[in-house]
Motif scaffolding. Sequence first.
Motif, PDB file in Angstrom:
ATOM      1  N   LYS A  87       0.782  -1.240   0.000  1.00 57.45           N
ATOM      2  CA  LYS A  87       0.000   0.000   0.000  1.00 57.45           C
ATOM      3  C   LYS A  87       0.815   1.291   0.000  1.00 57.45           C
ATOM      4  CE  LYS A  87      -3.868  -2.264  -0.017  1.00 57.45           C
ATOM      5  NZ  LYS A  87      -4.507  -2.517  -1.275  1.00 57.45           N
ATOM      6  N   GLN A  88       2.148   1.217  -0.016  1.00 56.75           N
ATOM      7  CA  GLN A  88       2.927   2.434  -0.180  1.00 56.75           C
ATOM      8  C   GLN A  88       2.733   2.929  -1.610  1.00 56.75           C
ATOM      9  OE1 GLN A  88       6.844   1.105   1.327  1.00 56.75           O
ATOM     10  NE2 GLN A  88       6.919   3.096   2.339  1.00 56.75           N
ATOM     11  N   ILE A  89       2.915   4.207  -1.795  1.00 55.46           N
ATOM     12  CA  ILE A  89       2.739   4.828  -3.108  1.00 55.46           C
ATOM     13  C   ILE A  89       4.101   5.281  -3.625  1.00 55.46           C
ATOM     14  CG2 ILE A  89       1.709   6.776  -4.342  1.00 55.46           C
ATOM     15  CD1 ILE A  89      -0.541   6.687  -2.192  1.00 55.46           C
ATOM     16  N   TRP A  90       4.373   4.948  -4.890  1.00 58.25           N
ATOM     17  CA  TRP A  90       5.604   5.379  -5.557  1.00 58.25           C
ATOM     18  C   TRP A  90       5.219   6.274  -6.725  1.00 58.25           C
ATOM     19  CZ3 TRP A  90       7.344   2.933 -10.429  1.00 58.25           C
ATOM     20  CH2 TRP A  90       8.546   3.464 -10.906  1.00 58.25           C
ATOM     21  N   LYS A 111       4.351  -6.127  -5.474  1.00 55.27           N
ATOM     22  CA  LYS A 111       4.569  -6.012  -4.023  1.00 55.27           C
ATOM     23  C   LYS A 111       3.326  -5.434  -3.331  1.00 55.27           C
ATOM     24  CE  LYS A 111       8.181  -6.291  -2.259  1.00 55.27           C
ATOM     25  NZ  LYS A 111       9.555  -6.374  -1.881  1.00 55.27           N
ATOM     26  N   ASP A 112       2.222  -5.315  -4.069  1.00 58.34           N
ATOM     27  CA  ASP A 112       0.969  -4.718  -3.563  1.00 58.34           C
ATOM     28  C   ASP A 112       1.140  -3.271  -3.163  1.00 58.34           C
ATOM     29  OD1 ASP A 112      -0.773  -6.856  -4.010  1.00 58.34           O
ATOM     30  OD2 ASP A 112      -0.184  -7.817  -2.130  1.00 58.34           O
ATOM     31  N   ALA A 113       2.078  -2.593  -3.787  1.00 54.55           N
ATOM     32  CA  ALA A 113       2.239  -1.160  -3.622  1.00 54.55           C
ATOM     33  C   ALA A 113       1.644  -0.497  -4.871  1.00 54.55           C
ATOM     34  CB  ALA A 113       3.712  -0.795  -3.457  1.00 54.55           C
ATOM     35  N   ILE A 114       1.549   0.793  -4.804  1.00 55.54           N
ATOM     36  CA  ILE A 114       0.900   1.515  -5.899  1.00 55.54           C
ATOM     37  C   ILE A 114       1.926   2.384  -6.612  1.00 55.54           C
ATOM     38  CG2 ILE A 114      -0.892   3.194  -6.463  1.00 55.54           C
ATOM     39  CD1 ILE A 114      -2.233   2.325  -3.787  1.00 55.54           C
TER      40      ILE A 114
END
Length: 114
Positions: A87-90, A111-114
């Motif tokens: 859930k971190q955003i890049w 990695k289930d990040a955005i």
Amino acid sequence: MRIGFIGLGNVGGKLANNLLNNNFQIIVLDKKSKLMNEFKLKGAKTAKSVKDIVINSDILITCLPSPEVCAEVLETKGGIIDTIQKKQIWIEMSTTDDDQLKKHASLIQQKDAI
């Protein structure tokens, strides 16, 4: 909201400055210690490594000068792809190419990040 900003060059420095001027809490990282010190004096926190900035941020912004530097920051052990959390955003603002951007975005999504 904690914002990590990697790359404080001509463009990145202006963008990170804008965040500081609008009272956002930022942590910065750049290869040039002079730039890091300037931002520290302005109130930014400084990171010791890519892993350090990832762990201490909710949103990561990269503004890097070349595809090679992007690959180094994202793909190496302890880099963004290795350490990003669910859930971190890049946000990518770097000078890179379309194929590399798609590759990195896909790895980040895995990695289930955005």
